[in-house]
Structure formats: C-alpha cells, structure tokens
Design an enzyme around this catalytic site. Structure first.
Site, short mmCIF file in Angstrom:
data_model
loop_
_atom_site.label_atom_id
_atom_site.label_comp_id
_atom_site.label_asym_id
_atom_site.label_seq_id
_atom_site.Cartn_x
_atom_site.Cartn_y
_atom_site.Cartn_z
N GLU A 1 -6.20 20.50 -20.70
CA GLU A 1 -4.84 20.49 -20.17
C GLU A 1 -4.40 19.09 -19.79
O GLU A 1 -4.08 18.80 -18.63
CB GLU A 1 -4.73 21.43 -18.97
CG GLU A 1 -4.96 22.88 -19.35
CD GLU A 1 -4.71 23.87 -18.22
OE1 GLU A 1 -4.39 25.02 -18.50
OE2 GLU A 1 -4.86 23.49 -17.04
N GLU B 1 -7.32 29.43 -23.80
CA GLU B 1 -7.27 30.07 -22.47
C GLU B 1 -6.09 31.02 -22.42
O GLU B 1 -4.99 30.67 -22.87
CB GLU B 1 -7.12 29.06 -21.34
CG GLU B 1 -8.38 28.39 -20.93
CD GLU B 1 -8.21 27.52 -19.69
OE1 GLU B 1 -7.51 27.95 -18.74
OE2 GLU B 1 -8.78 26.41 -19.68
C1 BGP Z 1 -6.45 26.40 -16.27
C2 BGP Z 1 -7.75 25.69 -16.23
C3 BGP Z 1 -8.94 26.53 -16.01
C4 BGP Z 1 -8.72 27.80 -15.22
C5 BGP Z 1 -7.39 28.47 -15.47
C6 BGP Z 1 -6.99 29.51 -14.46
O1 BGP Z 1 -5.51 25.58 -15.69
O2 BGP Z 1 -7.97 24.97 -17.42
O3 BGP Z 1 -9.96 25.72 -15.55
O4 BGP Z 1 -9.20 27.81 -13.98
O5 BGP Z 1 -6.32 27.59 -15.59
O6 BGP Z 1 -6.45 28.87 -13.34
P1 BGP Z 1 -6.90 29.19 -11.87
O7 BGP Z 1 -8.36 29.08 -11.85
O8 BGP Z 1 -6.22 28.17 -11.03
O9 BGP Z 1 -6.41 30.54 -11.60
#
Ligand code: BGP
Length: 470
Positions: free
Chosen positions: A175, A369
């Site tokens: 990201e 993701e």
């Molecule tokens: C993205 C990241 C991940 C992950 C996911 C969910 O931004 O790449 O590492 O954690 O989001 O977000 P969160 O864990 O803040 O709910």
C-alpha cells in the site's frame, strides 16, 4: 464461468502482524514494534523506542514465527494455491544498514518457503509490509533520506539471491500510497497531515520509494528473468456524492491522488497531475540525473492492490457525514452497509475497481487483500462466521463477473487474512479477518490455539471448485 485453471486462490498475511518473536533470531526492532493498541476511535500511539511496561501487540503477533509449520499445514488443508506473506526487513538487516545479512533470518525464511513449496503453495512475497527497521528511522529519518534507496535495494537483492529459486512473485511496498494519509508504517515518518513540512517529507519519501521500486524491478529481472515484481496500492473506486460536476471533480481528484504512486511504478514517470499537486502542496523534490531513465526502465510486471471499500467524495458540501475506511476515511454512502469499524461494504465496487485499474494500467492485476474485520465469537469450539462468508461470497462473485464478463486479466485473489492476526490500523486482535481463529485477546492473553472457522471450510470448497461452488 471461466476462471483460468492457473488462477491463484490464496490468502494473505504480513510478518509484523503475525510472526511475533520481535527480538529473536537476531531480528532488530521495526516501526511496528513501537506501536501500542488503539481502537476504532483512538489512534495507536508510537513510542520512540521500545519502552518497558507498555504492551506492544506486534511483539508476539500470533506467534507464526514458531508455529509456521503447523499453520502452513492447516492452510494447505484449505487448498490454497498461494500464500501472500512478507519478509520482515528487520530480520534480514536488523538495523537496516548492516553490510551483511543476518544468517538466522535468512534461514528462517528459507525454511518457511521450502515448507510452502512442499505443500505446493506458491509464496507471494511483499518486501516491505509496514515493518521497516526502526534503526533506519532513528539514524536516517526514514524514507525521506535518499540513503534508504540503496539500503532497500541491497535488502531486496539479498532476498532475490537467497530465495529467488523458491519465490517467483514479489511485491515491493505494501500500500505505497498509504504514506499520504498515515505515513509512519510505510515510511517511518511520524507526522500528521496539516503539520508544517508534511507534504515535503511525504513526497520526498515516496519519490525515494519510486526509485527503489524501479531499481528493485530491474535487479530482480537481472538476477532471474523469471521473477515477477508488482507494485501494491490501496485501491477503491471513488464515487461522486451526487451527479453535480463539482462532486464528480472531487471524486476524480481523489481517485487520481490515491493512485498517483502506483501510476509512477506502473508507467515509469511522475504524471503531470502529481507534479502539479506536489507544487501546490509546497513540495520540491530533490532528484538525481539518471532518475528518469531508471523510472522508465523499472516499471512493474503487474499491479497488485488491496480492496476493502469504495469511497465517496463531495465537492459541494463543507462537512459531509464521514465514515471509516482502510487507512483513509470516506464520505458516507447511504446505499451501503458498514462493518463494525465503519468500513463501507461494496462488492460491486470491487468489480468497478477492477475495470478502472485494468483501463488505467493495462497490466495483469492481482487482488492481494480483501476481507471483513469483525468480532468473532468462539462458542463450543466453533466460530460461525456467516457474515464473513456472505462478504466473501459477494466479493468473489463480483470478481468472477469482472473476469468473465468484463475480460479482466486477473492473476489471483488472496483475501485478508489467512489466520487471525494483529490489526495494522488499530493493533487490536478483536478485529478479526482470518479463516482460522487464533485464541488471543487485546491484552495478550490466550492460548494461541488455532481453530478453523466456518469460513475455512466454505473457502476450501470455493477453491476446489475454482469458484463455482459459492
Ligand atoms: C491493510 C494492510 C494490512 C491489513 C489490512 C486490514 O491496510 O495492508 O496489513 O491489516 O489493511 O486493516 P486493519 O488491520 O487496520 O483492519
């Protein structure tokens, strides 16, 4: 229904959120190791160093470091064809600037990748997923220092040389565009939008990552022409709040802003609108002769992205009602439901995002993701996460429609997350995404036992039917 037989069904995770063992095997502290637990409404606190008496959830993660063999065994029972995970830079170069890599870190990942291969699971590896060595922050000021380019490229070369026979798919920066909104984890810069010098630091840091990304791609191909290197951006289609032209412009501005960094990695130059934006925000980028050629020569092989939500922008309202989102909030969309953390749920938005990215980049895409953060209840040894199944079913349907009806060139799908792990945004454990429940709470209590959820068995059938049994 026609997903190719080679479609990479998988799941995703990241070293800093799952491995734990933060100071074992010669690992140095990373930016994730100085973050406390926050919540939906309270940001995670960042300390300068690891301080005694503070609970840092990433220190233990979910102990994947010690349990990766049993976890991979379990995940292989779900039938995944690939697993997206990351290498902790601070396990290979503990302070980031050593001249020789940490052998124990190298052998840890080597045996992990061998384990994956022995289960016929293709590793998809992110080089930098919110876990840069803290030493690079304290000694160099993070990515705004050009020295980081060479240090990162050295780390990437070490990884390609050490694991290139086992790992064929690589992602540079997780990201990359999150730096604009939330810079600590991606760049090691502890600043907030609005602060004096913010945009100067952020854009200079991003510029260095563009150069590092280009060099990394070039080196990967030199080391082994079979290696494929992608960028990774947070993505989500941006809707105008109404059909008012000012709303449409606001949405378009936001979309461009959000994808500007991936544009550089995919197209090999800074798009004019990004250059103008940098100027408007008062940033003057220091570059070197040869940079332009590097950027042009080092474009990525594919575009990977995370998709959790579509977004909405308004150019007509002063303070529209807002809601949460993945690192960046959005104007509330009255047509969509939200997760418990306020993220808007929009499967059709995934299809539109795929179409949009396909037109913008004309390169293979990879959804690395997508998932639902929810509070799961373990009752009588079971987790009945029907809401997660519903979320994934709707998103997978939209994804298949995009391939089937819109002709999108899609390499694979790795929902977040393979197993429960520490949330990146809040540091919570109770915000769960996994197909496998991990017994651990927000204070660090729990047996760490692994329990497949209902979604585990559902996803197993999805994979074995190549997406026909939803
Ligand atoms: C993205 C990241 C991940 C992950 C996911 C969910 O931004 O790449 O590492 O954690 O989001 O977000 P969160 O864990 O803040 O709910």
């Amino acid at each position: 229904m026609s997903l190719p037989k080679t479609f990479l069904w998988g799941a995703a995770m990241a070293a800093n959120q799952c491995e734990g063992a933060w100071n074992e095997g010669g690992k140095g502290p990373s930016v994730a190791d100085v973050m406390t637990v926050g919540s939906k409404d309270t940001p995670r606190r960042i300390t300068d160093q690891v301080e005694a008496g503070i609970y840092y959830p990433n220190h233990d993660g979910v102990d994947f470091y010690h349990r990766y063999k049993e976890d991979i065994e379990l995940l292989s029972q779900m039938g995944i064809k690939c697993l997206r995970l990351s290498i902790a830079w601070s396990r290979i170069y503990p302070n980031g600037d050593e001249t020789r890599p940490n052998e124990s870190g190298l052998s840890f990942y080597r045996s992990m990748f061998e384990e994956l291969r022995s289960h016929n699971i293709e590793p998809i590896v992110t080089l930098s997923h919110y876990e840069m060595p803290l030493g690079l922050v304290n000694r160099y000021g993070g990515w705004k220092n050009r020295a980081l380019v060479d240090l990162f490229v050295r780390y990437a070369d070490t990884c390609f040389q050490s694991f290139g026979d086992l790992v064929h798919y690589w992602l540079t920066f997780n990201e990359i565009n999150v730096a604009e909104y939330n810079p600590w984890s991606p760049t090691g810069i502890n600043m907030h939008p609005g602060q004096e010098g913010y945009w100067q630091s952020i854009y200079q840091a991003a510029y260095h990552q563009f150069i590092a990304s280009a060099q990394t791609v070039i080196h990967a191909h030199e080391i082994n022409p079979e290696l494929k290197v992608g960028c990774m951006t947070l993505a989500g289609i941006v809707y105008p709040k109404t059909c008012h032209p000012l709303d449409a412009k606001a949405a378009d501005d936001f979309q461009n802003d959000m994808l500007a960094f991936a544009d550089v990695q995919a197209h090999g130059y800074l798009p004019p609108f990004l250059q103008k934006m940098m100027k408007r925000r008062g940033a003057t980028i220091e570059s070197r002769p040869g940079d332009k050629d590097l950027l042009r020569a080092g474009t990525v092989d594919f575009v990977a992205f995370s998709y959790y939500s579509s977004m909405v922008q308004s150019g007509t309202e002063e303070s529209p009602e807002m809601t949460g989102g993945n690192m960046v909030g959005s104007v509330k969309n009255p047509y969509l439901e939200t997760s418990d953390w306020g993220w808007q749920l929009d499967p059709m938005g995934l299809r539109l995002t795929l179409r949009y990215l396909a037109n913008r980049y004309r390169k293979p895409l990879f959804i690395v993701e997508n998932g639902l953060g929810a509070v799961d209840k373990l009752e009588n040894g079971h987790v009945e996460d029907d809401y997660r199944i519903a979320y994934l079913r709707a998103h997978i349907t939209a994804m298949i429609d995009a391939v089937d009806e819109d002709g999108i060139d899609l390499m694979g799908y790795t929902p977040w997350s393979a197993i429960d792990l520490v949330s990146a945004g809040t540091g919570e454990m109770k915000k769960r995404y996994g197909f496998v429940y991990v017994d651990r709470d927000d204070t660090g209590q729990g047996t760490l036992a692994r329990i497949p959820k209902k979604s585990f068995f559902w996803y197993r059938d999805v994979i074995s039917s190549n997406g026909t049994d939803l």
